[in-house]
Design a protein around this motif. Sequence first.
Motif, short mmCIF file in Angstrom:
data_model
loop_
_atom_site.label_atom_id
_atom_site.label_comp_id
_atom_site.label_asym_id
_atom_site.label_seq_id
_atom_site.Cartn_x
_atom_site.Cartn_y
_atom_site.Cartn_z
N CYS A 63 0.84 -1.19 0.00
CA CYS A 63 0.00 0.00 0.00
C CYS A 63 0.88 1.24 0.00
N MET A 64 0.53 2.22 -0.82
CA MET A 64 1.29 3.46 -0.88
C MET A 64 0.95 4.39 0.28
N ARG A 65 -0.21 4.19 0.90
CA ARG A 65 -0.61 5.05 2.02
C ARG A 65 0.00 4.58 3.34
N CYS A 66 -0.25 3.30 3.68
CA CYS A 66 0.19 2.82 5.00
C CYS A 66 1.41 1.91 4.95
N GLY A 67 1.83 1.49 3.77
CA GLY A 67 3.01 0.65 3.64
C GLY A 67 2.78 -0.83 3.95
N HIS A 68 1.53 -1.23 4.17
CA HIS A 68 1.23 -2.62 4.48
C HIS A 68 1.49 -3.51 3.27
N THR A 69 2.15 -4.65 3.51
CA THR A 69 2.41 -5.62 2.45
C THR A 69 1.40 -6.75 2.57
N PHE A 70 0.79 -7.13 1.44
CA PHE A 70 -0.23 -8.16 1.46
C PHE A 70 -0.22 -8.91 0.13
N SER A 71 -0.94 -10.03 0.10
CA SER A 71 -1.05 -10.84 -1.12
C SER A 71 -2.51 -11.17 -1.38
#
Length: 152
Positions: A63-71
């Motif tokens: 995510c560009m807003r919060c930096g969370h990495t997900f799949s």
Amino acid sequence: MVNYLLRSGAMKLSLRKINDLTDAEVEDKLKLLRWPSTNGEPVCPDCACDAVYVIATRSQYRCMRCGHTFSITSGTVFHSTKLSLRSILQLGLLWANAAKGKSALELRRDIGMNHKCSFVLLHKLREALLTTADDTPMDGEVETIFHTPLHN
């Protein structure tokens, strides 16, 4: 009333079609199932932002807003499995199309996974159904249809 599994819409995907798909097409199908409201475009599960970029080396998004990495599988019953996306799609199809349920032994045979994995995944799927079930009472006119077995 016609059984859902007999309708033409239920036959849009079959094991044969899944096996004929490329890896990118399998990923696209799962993205459409995961994020239907954005037409398969990834959405951050933490902040619901759709401004994400792909980490291609890991098949993940950030995510560009919060930096969370997900799949695709983050936050689902498949998040900690080592199954391929193709196997996940096959498992979902077999489980959803089984009119009277699917046993772990059947999944083991059909997909070629180990019994413990299929057993755990089926329990996770059933638990997910129970936790997301809508228990609000029905109101208005409710119609039920009973089918009696045919006798020879």
